[in-house]
Scaffold this motif. Structure first.
Motif, PDB file in Angstrom:
ATOM      1  N   ARG A  11      54.796  19.643  54.784  1.00  0.00           N
ATOM      2  CA  ARG A  11      55.457  20.187  53.593  1.00  0.00           C
ATOM      3  C   ARG A  11      55.440  19.113  52.525  1.00  0.00           C
ATOM      4  O   ARG A  11      55.755  17.956  52.799  1.00  0.00           O
ATOM      5  N   GLU A  12      55.079  19.508  51.301  1.00  0.00           N
ATOM      6  CA  GLU A  12      54.893  18.511  50.251  1.00  0.00           C
ATOM      7  C   GLU A  12      55.426  19.015  48.915  1.00  0.00           C
ATOM      8  O   GLU A  12      55.351  20.197  48.604  1.00  0.00           O
ATOM      9  N   VAL A  13      55.961  18.080  48.133  1.00  0.00           N
ATOM     10  CA  VAL A  13      56.374  18.359  46.760  1.00  0.00           C
ATOM     11  C   VAL A  13      55.652  17.367  45.859  1.00  0.00           C
ATOM     12  O   VAL A  13      55.668  16.159  46.120  1.00  0.00           O
ATOM     13  N   VAL A  14      54.984  17.857  44.820  1.00  0.00           N
ATOM     14  CA  VAL A  14      54.298  16.969  43.871  1.00  0.00           C
ATOM     15  C   VAL A  14      54.643  17.404  42.452  1.00  0.00           C
ATOM     16  O   VAL A  14      54.697  18.595  42.152  1.00  0.00           O
ATOM     17  N   GLY A  39      61.638  13.227  40.076  1.00  0.00           N
ATOM     18  CA  GLY A  39      61.262  12.215  41.062  1.00  0.00           C
ATOM     19  C   GLY A  39      61.234  12.753  42.474  1.00  0.00           C
ATOM     20  O   GLY A  39      61.409  12.002  43.436  1.00  0.00           O
ATOM     21  N   ALA A  40      60.987  14.065  42.606  1.00  0.00           N
ATOM     22  CA  ALA A  40      61.114  14.713  43.912  1.00  0.00           C
ATOM     23  C   ALA A  40      59.874  14.622  44.793  1.00  0.00           C
ATOM     24  O   ALA A  40      59.897  15.107  45.916  1.00  0.00           O
ATOM     25  N   SER A  41      58.777  14.038  44.323  1.00  0.00           N
ATOM     26  CA  SER A  41      57.547  14.014  45.110  1.00  0.00           C
ATOM     27  C   SER A  41      57.771  13.406  46.494  1.00  0.00           C
ATOM     28  O   SER A  41      58.387  12.344  46.619  1.00  0.00           O
ATOM     29  N   MET A  42      57.274  14.106  47.523  1.00  0.00           N
ATOM     30  CA  MET A  42      57.448  13.636  48.887  1.00  0.00           C
ATOM     31  C   MET A  42      56.562  14.447  49.826  1.00  0.00           C
ATOM     32  O   MET A  42      56.070  15.500  49.452  1.00  0.00           O
ATOM     33  N   MET A  43      56.341  13.911  51.025  1.00  0.00           N
ATOM     34  CA  MET A  43      55.641  14.629  52.087  1.00  0.00           C
ATOM     35  C   MET A  43      56.537  14.600  53.314  1.00  0.00           C
ATOM     36  O   MET A  43      57.094  13.557  53.660  1.00  0.00           O
ATOM     37  N   TYR A  44      56.667  15.753  53.966  1.00  0.00           N
ATOM     38  CA  TYR A  44      57.476  15.848  55.190  1.00  0.00           C
ATOM     39  C   TYR A  44      56.560  16.352  56.298  1.00  0.00           C
ATOM     40  O   TYR A  44      55.969  17.422  56.195  1.00  0.00           O
ATOM     41  N   LEU A  45      56.448  15.552  57.360  1.00  0.00           N
ATOM     42  CA  LEU A  45      55.543  15.882  58.458  1.00  0.00           C
ATOM     43  C   LEU A  45      56.353  16.221  59.703  1.00  0.00           C
ATOM     44  O   LEU A  45      57.103  15.390  60.217  1.00  0.00           O
ATOM     45  N   GLY A  46      56.219  17.458  60.165  1.00  0.00           N
ATOM     46  CA  GLY A  46      56.912  17.868  61.373  1.00  0.00           C
ATOM     47  C   GLY A  46      56.260  17.248  62.594  1.00  0.00           C
ATOM     48  O   GLY A  46      55.038  17.251  62.728  1.00  0.00           O
ATOM     49  N   THR A  69      58.544  12.882  60.423  1.00  0.00           N
ATOM     50  CA  THR A  69      58.291  11.715  59.578  1.00  0.00           C
ATOM     51  C   THR A  69      58.228  12.155  58.121  1.00  0.00           C
ATOM     52  O   THR A  69      57.766  13.252  57.827  1.00  0.00           O
ATOM     53  N   GLY A  70      58.680  11.307  57.244  1.00  0.00           N
ATOM     54  CA  GLY A  70      58.527  11.576  55.827  1.00  0.00           C
ATOM     55  C   GLY A  70      57.882  10.382  55.161  1.00  0.00           C
ATOM     56  O   GLY A  70      57.897   9.278  55.703  1.00  0.00           O
ATOM     57  N   PHE A  71      57.256  10.606  54.022  1.00  0.00           N
ATOM     58  CA  PHE A  71      56.851   9.442  53.234  1.00  0.00           C
ATOM     59  C   PHE A  71      56.894   9.778  51.750  1.00  0.00           C
ATOM     60  O   PHE A  71      56.723  10.917  51.335  1.00  0.00           O
ATOM     61  N   ARG A  72      57.204   8.723  50.993  1.00  0.00           N
ATOM     62  CA  ARG A  72      57.300   8.838  49.549  1.00  0.00           C
ATOM     63  C   ARG A  72      56.589   7.650  48.917  1.00  0.00           C
ATOM     64  O   ARG A  72      56.608   6.550  49.467  1.00  0.00           O
ATOM     65  N   ASP A  73      55.981   7.889  47.766  1.00  0.00           N
ATOM     66  CA  ASP A  73      55.356   6.801  47.019  1.00  0.00           C
ATOM     67  C   ASP A  73      56.404   6.124  46.154  1.00  0.00           C
ATOM     68  O   ASP A  73      57.153   6.791  45.433  1.00  0.00           O
ATOM     69  N   THR A  74      56.471   4.815  46.236  1.00  0.00           N
ATOM     70  CA  THR A  74      57.424   4.020  45.466  1.00  0.00           C
ATOM     71  C   THR A  74      56.651   2.965  44.682  1.00  0.00           C
ATOM     72  O   THR A  74      55.457   2.747  44.934  1.00  0.00           O
ATOM     73  N   PRO A  75      57.296   2.276  43.724  1.00  0.00           N
ATOM     74  CA  PRO A  75      56.607   1.210  42.991  1.00  0.00           C
ATOM     75  C   PRO A  75      56.044   0.133  43.919  1.00  0.00           C
ATOM     76  O   PRO A  75      55.056  -0.524  43.597  1.00  0.00           O
ATOM     77  N   GLY A  76      56.657  -0.023  45.101  1.00  0.00           N
ATOM     78  CA  GLY A  76      56.191  -1.021  46.047  1.00  0.00           C
ATOM     79  C   GLY A  76      55.165  -0.505  47.026  1.00  0.00           C
ATOM     80  O   GLY A  76      54.704  -1.241  47.894  1.00  0.00           O
ATOM     81  N   GLY A  77      54.793   0.781  46.900  1.00  0.00           N
ATOM     82  CA  GLY A  77      53.818   1.366  47.808  1.00  0.00           C
ATOM     83  C   GLY A  77      54.401   2.565  48.546  1.00  0.00           C
ATOM     84  O   GLY A  77      55.525   2.999  48.282  1.00  0.00           O
ATOM     85  N   THR A  78      53.637   3.105  49.493  1.00  0.00           N
ATOM     86  CA  THR A  78      54.078   4.262  50.264  1.00  0.00           C
ATOM     87  C   THR A  78      55.100   3.839  51.307  1.00  0.00           C
ATOM     88  O   THR A  78      54.867   2.905  52.075  1.00  0.00           O
TER      89      THR A  78
END
Length: 283
Positions: free
Chosen positions: A113-116, A219-226, A234-243
């Motif tokens: 599931r992803e929000v971009v 700022g809602a962009s994110m990926m949610y992995l079941g 697991t989830g991951f988000r892109d930040t200024p410091g990286g993923t």
């Protein structure tokens, strides 16, 4: 086992789950190391993902920690036993480790599931679109450095287009669909690619229109992995410091809540498809 100089995100996650078992049982690393006939330093390496652990040792550790969740133990054993190199390993030393970690995480996910908000999702991008994004964000890249990045992004699509596709839902803001990262033809091709993925059943796409009231999730962009089990999501988000990879339950809960909030601001899938189709006529 041999020490890993650069453990993958998945190996780090396994170590993190083993640490959670130990801490839940209120056991010390020294105590478990003695149980396994090892040292505290080696136990720390296992929990950091920089050293592996065999099935027999893992099951002994889980039993000593009084873990009775057989499905969880089996899932951790499966993670520990993985030895097959994935297609992403071809890019080791060519692309940053995080690119490989993302592809591996998607490969093992039970659902995506992803929000971009600002760009078309990587799993739906055309080569032209991906190239334009990479070139703009990293203008210093040479062609020999740019080409494998585009190729890697295109190969990631196998997770939703292969023989055993992973269910994929994505919410895209209208802004990302309208912005021209390259030229008119590239934008048109990109919209048609998204429509094709929808029609072929590879993606469930919802659009947030720009005139939607009450949407403050820029700022809602994110990926949610079941995961194979909810506790291995697991989830991951892109930040200024990286993923940033996320596995702590409170943070995962926030991501699930975020996805539901953004979903409420989006159009239904059928309406979203028609919306994208209309955009192709306006280009």
């Amino acid at each position: 086992m041999t020490m890993r100089n650069q453990p993958t995100a998945r190996q780090v996650r396994l170590g993190s789950e083993l640490r959670k078992l130990r801490e839940a049982a209120r056991k010390s690393a020294k105590e478990l190391a003695a149980l396994l006939g090892s040292s505290s330093a080696h136990m720390s390496q296992i929990e950091a993902g920089s050293s592996g652990i065999g099935e027999e040792r893992l099951r002994r550790l889980a039993a000593h920690c009084a873990c009775e969740d057989e499905k969880l133990i089996d899932a951790l054993v499966a993670m520990a036993a993985e030895r097959t190199r994935g297609w992403w390993d071809e890019y080791r030393g060519v692309l940053p480790q995080v690119n490989l970690d993302v592809a591996e995480a998607e490969h093992h996910a039970a659902s995506l599931r992803e929000v971009v908000i600002t760009h078309v999702p990587g799993l739906l991008q055309t080569p032209e679109y991906a190239r334009a994004v990479f070139r703009y964000m990293r203008p210093e890249l040479t062609e020999s450095e740019l080409a494998p990045r585009v190729e890697h992004r295109m190969r990631r699509r196998a997770v939703i287009e292969g023989d055993n596709p992973t269910p994929y839902e994505t919410i895209i803001h209208e802004f990302a669909l309208r912005i021209r990262v390259a030229d008119r033809q590239a934008s048109l091709s990109q919209l048609r690619r998204i429509l094709a993925e929808i029609e072929q059943g590879h993606a469930a796409v919802r659009v947030i229109p720009t005139d939607q009231d009450g949407f403050a999730g820029a700022g809602a962009s994110m990926m949610y992995l079941g995961g194979p089990l909810p506790q291995l999501d697991t989830g991951f988000r892109d930040t200024p410091g990286g993923t940033m990879f996320i596995d702590a339950e409170p943070q995962l809960r926030r991501l699930r809540t975020l996805f539901r909030k953004v979903e409420k601001a989006s159009l239904e899938p059928t309406t979203s498809r028609d919306f994208i189709h209309q955009l192709t006529k306006e280009l």
